[in-house]
Scaffold this active site. Structure first.
Site, mmCIF file in Angstrom:
data_model
loop_
_atom_site.group_PDB
_atom_site.id
_atom_site.type_symbol
_atom_site.label_atom_id
_atom_site.label_comp_id
_atom_site.label_asym_id
_atom_site.label_seq_id
_atom_site.Cartn_x
_atom_site.Cartn_y
_atom_site.Cartn_z
ATOM 1 N N GLY A 125 0.797 -1.218 0.000
ATOM 2 C CA GLY A 125 0.000 0.000 0.000
ATOM 3 C C GLY A 125 0.825 1.261 0.000
ATOM 4 O O GLY A 125 0.404 2.284 0.542
ATOM 5 N N HIS A 140 -6.723 11.063 1.517
ATOM 6 C CA HIS A 140 -7.475 10.177 2.396
ATOM 7 C C HIS A 140 -8.818 9.867 1.737
ATOM 8 O O HIS A 140 -9.187 10.457 0.713
ATOM 9 C CB HIS A 140 -7.681 10.797 3.772
ATOM 10 C CG HIS A 140 -6.571 10.501 4.731
ATOM 11 N ND1 HIS A 140 -6.206 9.216 5.076
ATOM 12 C CD2 HIS A 140 -5.731 11.324 5.415
ATOM 13 C CE1 HIS A 140 -5.200 9.254 5.943
ATOM 14 N NE2 HIS A 140 -4.884 10.524 6.154
ATOM 15 N N ILE A 156 -11.830 10.719 2.121
ATOM 16 C CA ILE A 156 -12.708 11.834 1.763
ATOM 17 C C ILE A 156 -12.289 12.474 0.447
ATOM 18 O O ILE A 156 -13.134 12.911 -0.349
ATOM 19 C CB ILE A 156 -12.741 12.878 2.910
ATOM 20 C CG1 ILE A 156 -13.839 13.901 2.678
ATOM 21 C CG2 ILE A 156 -11.376 13.543 3.095
ATOM 22 C CD1 ILE A 156 -14.053 14.830 3.857
ATOM 23 N N ASN A 157 -10.978 12.521 0.184
ATOM 24 C CA ASN A 157 -10.477 13.113 -1.051
ATOM 25 C C ASN A 157 -10.731 12.223 -2.250
ATOM 26 O O ASN A 157 -11.126 12.696 -3.319
ATOM 27 C CB ASN A 157 -8.975 13.373 -0.935
ATOM 28 C CG ASN A 157 -8.584 14.080 0.337
ATOM 29 O OD1 ASN A 157 -7.756 13.584 1.101
ATOM 30 N ND2 ASN A 157 -9.176 15.235 0.609
ATOM 31 N N TYR A 158 -10.538 10.924 -2.077
ATOM 32 C CA TYR A 158 -10.714 9.983 -3.188
ATOM 33 C C TYR A 158 -12.166 9.932 -3.645
ATOM 34 O O TYR A 158 -12.454 9.951 -4.848
ATOM 35 C CB TYR A 158 -10.242 8.584 -2.778
ATOM 36 C CG TYR A 158 -8.858 8.561 -2.180
ATOM 37 C CD1 TYR A 158 -7.820 9.330 -2.714
ATOM 38 C CD2 TYR A 158 -8.576 7.783 -1.067
ATOM 39 C CE1 TYR A 158 -6.545 9.316 -2.150
ATOM 40 C CE2 TYR A 158 -7.307 7.759 -0.503
ATOM 41 C CZ TYR A 158 -6.297 8.532 -1.041
ATOM 42 O OH TYR A 158 -5.047 8.524 -0.480
ATOM 43 N N ASP A 182 -12.107 3.883 1.546
ATOM 44 C CA ASP A 182 -11.185 2.935 2.169
ATOM 45 C C ASP A 182 -11.671 1.501 2.077
ATOM 46 O O ASP A 182 -10.951 0.609 1.615
ATOM 47 C CB ASP A 182 -10.987 3.284 3.650
ATOM 48 C CG ASP A 182 -10.101 4.497 3.849
ATOM 49 O OD1 ASP A 182 -9.462 4.941 2.879
ATOM 50 O OD2 ASP A 182 -10.050 5.012 4.975
#
Length: 324
Positions: free
Chosen positions: A31, A74, A76-78, A104
């Protein structure tokens, strides 16, 4: 035999290059930001040359390439970039981040797991491994496929909170009850909507057609007034188990105590900790909880020993900082 997976962690993935671990692995999961594993000499080209049957899973937010590939981010951004965050919320209000479930866990972890399993199944036929590039922006976008399809045929618009599944419709929303709690209603199909009207006492009223969007707001206000006349438990007694498509909105503490969840065994206590049981369920390969929650690195020595690493080799890996 049980498939063996290597995992590159945040400290150092170099332990996977020791004592033939790479050659004996079925899958590798990493990751890191794009390029890190290549700089460490453990990129997919190197690993697949050494183990042609390896399934090499890569988990990132933005993907392995593209203008934002190396930027921090994070959940929220993706989901924001994927167009999945903007539709979540009520009309005239800001978007509401759905915890970190969509990026996520749903668009990320679940899609990576699905990709790894698909590649392992394909390997059984071809004998060859491959790279699984799992990006949260891609997964979150795929989760929005139905909404994109509806938008394409004119059944979904870009104004938040005005559509059938985003709290725009009066028959698909949550309503506050007399005791300050909430119930959920999902009476989309006409036969279910008819039962909703029956059980709320609105059946005899001269109401607009269910799908007349021009009247959704006043109908929502009418239903809100009705639901505030009884407590959540009273509405459960009236609607639960019916075809209204109804369920009480339960807290994390309440959910395990619901009779249906208890009957299913959806939550289980293990070593004093209550947690969701494994899902989905298999008819033959029954999954069980065998460990409590683990601290980072707690089982490193145990895992490496299981791989055949000697105590001396594990000690050296710890001394060099490859494991912690």
């Amino acid at each position: 035999p049980t498939p063996r997976f290597l995992v590159g962690n945040r400290v150092s993935p170099q332990w996977i290059d020791a004592d033939g671990a790479l050659e004996g692995a079925d899958g590798l999961l990493e990751g890191f930001r794009p390029g890190v594993m290549e700089r460490l000499g453990l990129g997919p080209d190197v690993c697949l040359e050494r183990n042609p049957g390896l399934v090499y899973g890569r988990m990132t937010g933005w993907g392995q390439e593209g203008p934002m590939a190396t930027a921090a981010g994070h959940d929220i951004n993706y989901i924001a970039l994927a167009g999945a965050l903007d539709p979540i919320g009520r009309r005239g209000q800001a978007p509401v981040p759905p915890l970190n479930l969509v990026g996520d866990f749903g668009g990320g972890g679940m899609f990576l797991a699905f990709g790894m399993v698909c590649a392992l199944v394909e390997r059984a036929r071809s004998g060859k491994g491959q790279v699984v590039d799992a990006a949260m922006v891609d997964g979150a976008a795929v989760l929005m496929t139905m909404m994109h399809a509806m938008r394409g045929w004119g059944a979904w618009n870009d104004e938040r909170g005005t559509n059938i599944l985003d709290t725009g419709a009066h028959f698909y929303d949550v309503y506050e009850t007399a005791d300050g709690r909430y119930v959920s209603i999902g009476s989309i199909e006409p036969q279910f909507y008819k039962e909703l009207l029956q059980k709320t006492g609105l059946e005899g009223e001269d109401l607009p057609h269910q799908m007349d969007r021009n009247h959704w707001e006043p109908l929502k206000e009418r239903l809100a007034d009705v639901f505030r006349t009884k407590t959540r438990d009273e509405w459960c007694a009236i609607m639960e188990g019916s075809d209204v498509c109804f369920a009480p909105v339960l807290s994390m503490g309440e959910a395990p105590e619901h009779p249906h969840m208890k009957h299913r065994g959806t939550f289980r206590e293990f070593e004093g900790v209550l947690q969701p049981a494994p899902a989905p369920r298999f008819s033959r390969s029954v999954a069980e909880i065998t460990r409590r929650e683990a601290a980072a690195g707690e089982h490193t020595d145990e895992a490496l020993s299981d791989w055949g690493f000697s105590a001396e080799r594990i000690s050296k890996l710890r001394e060099t900082g490859a494991i912690a």
